[in-house]
Design an enzyme around this catalytic site. Structure first.
Site, PDB file in Angstrom:
ATOM      1  N   TYR A 165       0.821  -1.205   0.000  1.00 35.12           N
ATOM      2  CA  TYR A 165       0.000   0.000   0.000  1.00 35.12           C
ATOM      3  C   TYR A 165       0.858   1.260   0.000  1.00 35.12           C
ATOM      4  CZ  TYR A 165      -3.459   3.468   1.370  1.00 35.12           C
ATOM      5  OH  TYR A 165      -4.267   4.583   1.416  1.00 35.12           O
ATOM      6  N   LYS A 169       1.248   4.224  -3.093  1.00 38.22           N
ATOM      7  CA  LYS A 169       0.936   5.645  -2.980  1.00 38.22           C
ATOM      8  C   LYS A 169       2.147   6.505  -3.333  1.00 38.22           C
ATOM      9  CE  LYS A 169      -3.345   5.169  -1.938  1.00 38.22           C
ATOM     10  NZ  LYS A 169      -4.392   5.548  -2.927  1.00 38.22           N
TER      11      LYS A 169
END
Length: 242
Positions: A165, A169
Site C-alpha cells: 500500500y 501511494k
C-alpha cells in the site's frame, strides 16, 4: 453540452468516494459515480439524487481495460467532455508484515488498482478532459506514501509496515508529477490529495476523521481556480512533502 461541471469519481459507491461526489454535487457538478458493482453504484446515485443533486451511476472497474474504455465512450457520447476526474478507487491489500516477506502477487494486486488503474483511467479520460475549459485531475494519495515523512528518524510511521500500500501511494505521487509535467502548458491541473486518517472500509473504520472531513482537500483541488497549483501533494492544511 451541459453548462455545469461534469465530474467523475472512481470508487464512488461508498465511503470517501461517495462523500467527494456528494460535496462536488453540492457545488453544482453533475457527478458520475464510478463503481464496479452496478447495483451499488445505482443505489449510491439514487441517494444523491434523492437529496436533490445531479448524480449518475457509471459502471467502471479500473482494473478492466474494456470497462474503462466503455466508461470513457459513454461519457463522451452523453456529455462531450469531462471537467473533473478524481481517481479515488483504491485498496489496501492484506499484507502488513515486514517488506522481506511480501510476495509479488500481493504487490501486483494493490498496484493493479492503486497505480495501473489510475493510469488506465487517466489516459482514457484525458481526451475528454482536454475538451474542458479547465480540467482538474485529483489522485487520492496518502501521507504514508511520502518518502520525506517515512524517512525521517522521528517519523510517526517508523513502525508502520505495509509495503504494498505505501509504495503504491509513493508511485501514485510520481504518476501525479508525470502528468502535471506533461500537461503544464494546458489548462489541466493535476494534484495529489491526502485526506488524512479517515474512517472508511479501507482501514476498517479506525480512522479518526469523518469522510466529510477527509473529502475536503479532494474537493478543493478538484475546483481550483485558474491560478491554482499543479503538480503538488496537499492535505487540508496545504502543500506537504513528497
Amino acid at each position: 453540452m451541459s453548462a455545469e461541471p461534469i465530474a467523475l469519481v472512481t470508487g464512488a459507491n461508498k465511503g470517501l468516494g461517495l462523500e467527494i461526489a456528494r460535496q462536488l454535487g453540492r457545488r453544482g457538478a453533475t457527478v458520475l459515480l464510478g463503481a464496479r458493482d452496478t447495483d451499488r453504484g445505482r443505489r449510491a446515485a439514487e441517494a444523491l439524487t434523492g437529496a436533490g443533486l445531479s448524480a449518475v451511476a457509471l459502471r467502471l472497474d479500473v482494473t478492466d481495460g474494456r470497462s474503462v474504455a466503455d466508461a470513457a465512450d459513454r461519457i463522451g457520447q452523453r456529455y462531450g467532455r469531462l471537467d473533473i476526474l478524481v481517481n479515488n478507487a483504491g485498496i489496501a491489500g492484506a499484507f502488513t508484515g515486514p517488506p522481506s516477506e511480501v510476495t509479488l502477487a500481493q504487490l501486483r494486486e494493490v498496484y493493479e488498482t492503486n497505480v495501473f488503474g489510475v493510469v488506465a483511467v487517466t489516459n482514457a479520460m484525458l481526451p475528454l478532459l482536454r475538451r474542458s475549459a479547465a480540467g482538474r485531475i485529483v489522485n487520492m494519495s496518502s501521507e504514508v506514501g511520502s518518502l520525506t515523512v517515512n524517512s525521517a528518524p522521528d517519523s510517526r510511521f517508523r513502525d508502520y509496515h505495509q509495503l504494498a500500500y505505501q509504495s503504491s501511494k509513493t508511485a501514485l505521487n510520481a504518476v501525479t508529477v508525470a502528468y502535471a509535467k506533461e500537461l503544464r502548458d494546458t489548462t489541466i491541473k493535476v494534484n495529489s490529495a491526502n485526506p488524512g486518517f479517515t474512517a472508511t472500509d479501507l482501514n476498517h473504520h479506525r480512522g479518526h476523521q469523518s469522510v466529510e472531513q477527509g473529502a475536503v482537500v479532494a474537493v478543493r483541488l478538484a475546483t481550483l481556480g485558474p491560478d491554482g497549483p499543479t503538480g503538488t501533494s496537499q492535505d487540508d492544511t496545504g502543500i506537504i512533502p513528497w
